[in-house]
Write an enzyme that holds these catalytic residues in place. Structure first.
Site, short mmCIF file in Angstrom:
data_model
loop_
_atom_site.label_atom_id
_atom_site.label_comp_id
_atom_site.label_asym_id
_atom_site.label_seq_id
_atom_site.Cartn_x
_atom_site.Cartn_y
_atom_site.Cartn_z
N HIS A 1 3.91 4.74 12.77
CA HIS A 1 4.14 4.66 11.33
C HIS A 1 5.15 5.75 10.96
O HIS A 1 4.80 6.93 10.89
CB HIS A 1 2.79 4.87 10.62
CG HIS A 1 2.83 4.84 9.13
ND1 HIS A 1 2.29 3.81 8.39
CD2 HIS A 1 3.30 5.73 8.22
CE1 HIS A 1 2.42 4.08 7.10
NE2 HIS A 1 3.05 5.24 6.97
N THR B 1 3.42 11.49 9.18
CA THR B 1 3.05 11.50 7.76
C THR B 1 4.09 12.17 6.88
O THR B 1 4.37 11.70 5.77
CB THR B 1 1.69 12.21 7.59
OG1 THR B 1 0.72 11.55 8.41
CG2 THR B 1 1.23 12.19 6.15
N GLU C 1 -3.97 10.78 10.49
CA GLU C 1 -3.08 11.39 9.50
C GLU C 1 -2.52 12.72 10.02
O GLU C 1 -3.24 13.52 10.60
CB GLU C 1 -3.84 11.61 8.18
CG GLU C 1 -2.93 12.11 7.06
CD GLU C 1 -3.69 12.36 5.77
OE1 GLU C 1 -3.02 12.48 4.73
OE2 GLU C 1 -4.93 12.46 5.80
N TYR D 1 -6.27 5.43 11.49
CA TYR D 1 -5.08 6.27 11.26
C TYR D 1 -5.38 7.71 11.68
O TYR D 1 -6.44 8.25 11.32
CB TYR D 1 -4.73 6.31 9.78
CG TYR D 1 -3.78 5.27 9.26
CD1 TYR D 1 -2.44 5.27 9.64
CD2 TYR D 1 -4.21 4.31 8.35
CE1 TYR D 1 -1.56 4.32 9.14
CE2 TYR D 1 -3.33 3.36 7.84
CZ TYR D 1 -2.01 3.36 8.24
OH TYR D 1 -1.14 2.43 7.73
N HIS E 1 7.93 7.76 8.60
CA HIS E 1 8.47 8.06 7.27
C HIS E 1 9.93 8.49 7.42
O HIS E 1 10.40 8.77 8.52
CB HIS E 1 7.63 9.12 6.56
CG HIS E 1 6.43 8.55 5.89
ND1 HIS E 1 6.36 8.33 4.54
CD2 HIS E 1 5.24 8.11 6.39
CE1 HIS E 1 5.19 7.79 4.23
NE2 HIS E 1 4.49 7.64 5.34
N ARG F 1 0.84 -1.20 0.00
CA ARG F 1 0.00 0.00 0.00
C ARG F 1 0.88 1.25 0.00
O ARG F 1 1.05 1.90 -1.01
CB ARG F 1 -0.96 -0.02 1.20
CG ARG F 1 -2.16 0.91 1.03
CD ARG F 1 -1.87 2.36 1.40
NE ARG F 1 -1.47 2.55 2.77
CZ ARG F 1 -1.06 3.71 3.27
NH1 ARG F 1 -0.98 4.78 2.50
NH2 ARG F 1 -0.68 3.82 4.54
N ASP F 2 1.48 1.57 1.13
CA ASP F 2 2.31 2.77 1.20
C ASP F 2 3.56 2.62 0.32
O ASP F 2 3.99 3.56 -0.35
CB ASP F 2 2.73 3.04 2.65
CG ASP F 2 2.90 4.53 2.93
OD1 ASP F 2 3.09 5.28 1.98
OD2 ASP F 2 2.86 4.91 4.10
#
Length: 507
Positions: free
Chosen positions: A207, A179, A146, A144, A209, A16-17
């Protein structure tokens, strides 16, 4: 007295990501293959495989994965990103056969105000309605937040107001994404620590990045602060600079946080990395930790010498953990120890004076920027020592390569194997593929298996000269052993054929 280890869920979001990497699009068959490998061999706890409502191809991929997952008891480990859109995402999930939805909602007041142009109470009510509908239809919900990282920086009261609401909802996990990849490790530790302390009964995923190359460090701090799960991608794929990479994060958790454990099988990480590299076309940097081509290769002679004497340059990050092996590069910085290590692996021992001569030749080749592989050593020895160290038992005597518009390339091949001559003709998707197909016909008659070609690299000097020498380096795999051969010619296909002849003599 030993203390029970805290279990950490690993959710892989490569499909997905990770697929949001610029220029990457997996086919439904590729998605299914990666999903199967992640769940059965790598043994991640969960996989996020798609976004709802994206395309017909995405829908077909999700259906194929959920059908396989249901038949094999993995359906509750397969997750799909969904949206606050009434019943649209929920209906999409039901048609696709998925059971776990990851609902994308707003984790910062900035996003809520300027993107949705809504008040918190309105957003919460719409989120609650989707969750209620999903639960009524038998779906499991994760949520989530975001832009949560900026939410904690600039609108913490909103984040806490939202979490107060969510803890009353029938959700299984709340997922905290950085994010934009803007957090530093100390912020991750502080923000997650504060949230875990305030909401001890909620399962929080983190999560990360990787925009500042801090993804793995932030994962480390997130787990130390109390997160119960982390989201990772194979090879660190993902939007912009990508996500925290699976292999690096698992190695860090295993080596630096002994009080936690995961179910991930380290030996499978390299295999899934190479598979995703092949399917995505997204090349792994050679210096990528754990999975990069060079990360277990010693180049400097002093390091190879130290390894011989007392493993002076070894650490806990051993290649065998990941199904790999240590290598010693051959080039201008090679010392005798590097070359001795390579010679031992091919069963050759030289006297001290001869070893010095061979070392000097390899350094000279390195100065000319030529790549030297282990398979080149017998030829270098033969040349330097004027010996007959190399006996070519296999000779490609002749070949005709054809390439025509709207016709498949073809090859007619004449080859001598220990004095026995064979001729074969074959077609292929390219001239070299046609050559290999003809070669396979020959070796089928000999009832001998050829190695699998696992990598093919071409080096062409810059400058645009059409007669410049082209170097082809091919990586082969046979009986779990990987080796490289090199060919040099002004024609790319011919240089590949020369590299292949070296392989045939090696086997």
């Amino acid at each position: 007295m030993s203390v029970a280890q805290r279990y950490i869920e690993i959710m892989d979001t490569t499909l997905r990501d990770g697929e949001q990497t610029s220029g990457v699009s997996f086919s439904p068959t590729e998605k299914l293959t990666i999903a199967q490998l992640l769940l059965t061999e790598v043994k991640v706890d969960r996989i996020e495989i798609a976004s709802a409502r994206v395309s017909d191809g995405e829908f077909a991929a999700v259906k194929a994965i959920t059908k396989w997952a249901k038949a094999n008891g993995f359906l509750n480990k397969v997750e799909v990103l969904t949206f606050v859109d009434g019943d649209v995402s929920v209906q999409w999930m039901l048609k696709a056969g998925a059971k776990v939805m990851n609902l994308l909602t707003k984790g910062s007041l900035n996003h809520l105000t300027h993107q949705l142009k809504k008040k918190p109470e309105q957003h919460f009510a719409e989120v609650g309605a989707v969750i209620a509908l999903a639960r009524k239809k038998g779906l499991e919900c994760n949520v989530y937040l975001e832009d949560w990282s900026n939410g904690m920086r600039h609108s913490k009261e909103y984040v806490f107001q939202y979490l107060d609401f969510l803890q009353q909802q029938p959700v299984k996990r709340v997922m905290l994404p950085d994010t934009l990849g803007v957090l530093i490790p100390s912020e991750v530790a502080a923000f997650i620590g504060e949230i875990v302390q305030r909401y001890p009964d909620i399962h929080f995923d983190f999560h990360a990045h990787n925009d500042y190359d801090l993804g793995t460090a932030n994962v480390l701090e997130g787990i130390k602060a109390g997160a119960r799960g982390i989201h990772l991608t194979v090879n660190g794929m993902g939007e912009r600079a990508g996500n925290a990479p699976l292999a690096s994060a698992i190695a860090v958790l295993n080596d630096f946080i002994p009080e936690v454990k995961t179910a991930v099988t380290e030996k499978s990480l390299y295999g899934v990395s190479k598979l995703v590299e092949t399917f995505s076309g997204f090349r792994i940097p050679v210096n990528k930790p754990v999975v990069g081509e060079n990360v277990f290769t010693q180049t400097a002679g002093i390091h190879a010498d130290g390894d011989k004497k007392n493993k002076l340059y070894f650490s806990d990050l051993m290649p065998e953990r990941f199904g790999r092996q240590r290598e010693y590069a051959l080039g201008k910085t090679s010392g005798k120890a590097n070359i001795e290590n390579n010679l031992l692996q091919i069963g050759v021992k030289l006297s001290e004076p001869d070893l010095k001569k061979v070392t000097q030749r390899i350094i000279e080749l390195g100065d000319r920027k030529e790549v030297v592989t282990q398979a080149d050593l017998p030829y270098i020895i033969s040349d330097v020592l004027s010996s007959n160290a190399v006996e070519d038992r296999v000779m490609v005597e002749n070949y005709v390569l054809t390439h025509s518009k709207n016709l498949k390339p073809s090859v007619t091949l004449r080859i001598s194997i220990e004095g026995e001559v064979f001729e074969e003709h074959s077609q292929g998707d390219g001239q070299y593929d046609a050559f290999m197909n003809a070669l396979k016909k020959v070796y089928k008659k000999k009832k001998q298996e050829l190695p699998a070609l696992t990598d093919y690299t071409v080096h062409i000097p810059p400058g645009g000269k059409s007669d410049a020498l082209c170097e082809t380096i091919i990586t082969w795999s046979l009986n779990n052993r990987h080796f490289k051969t090199r060919g040099l010619d002004s024609d790319q296909t011919v240089s590949a054929i020369k590299a292949t002849q070296k392989m045939l003599n090696l086997i």
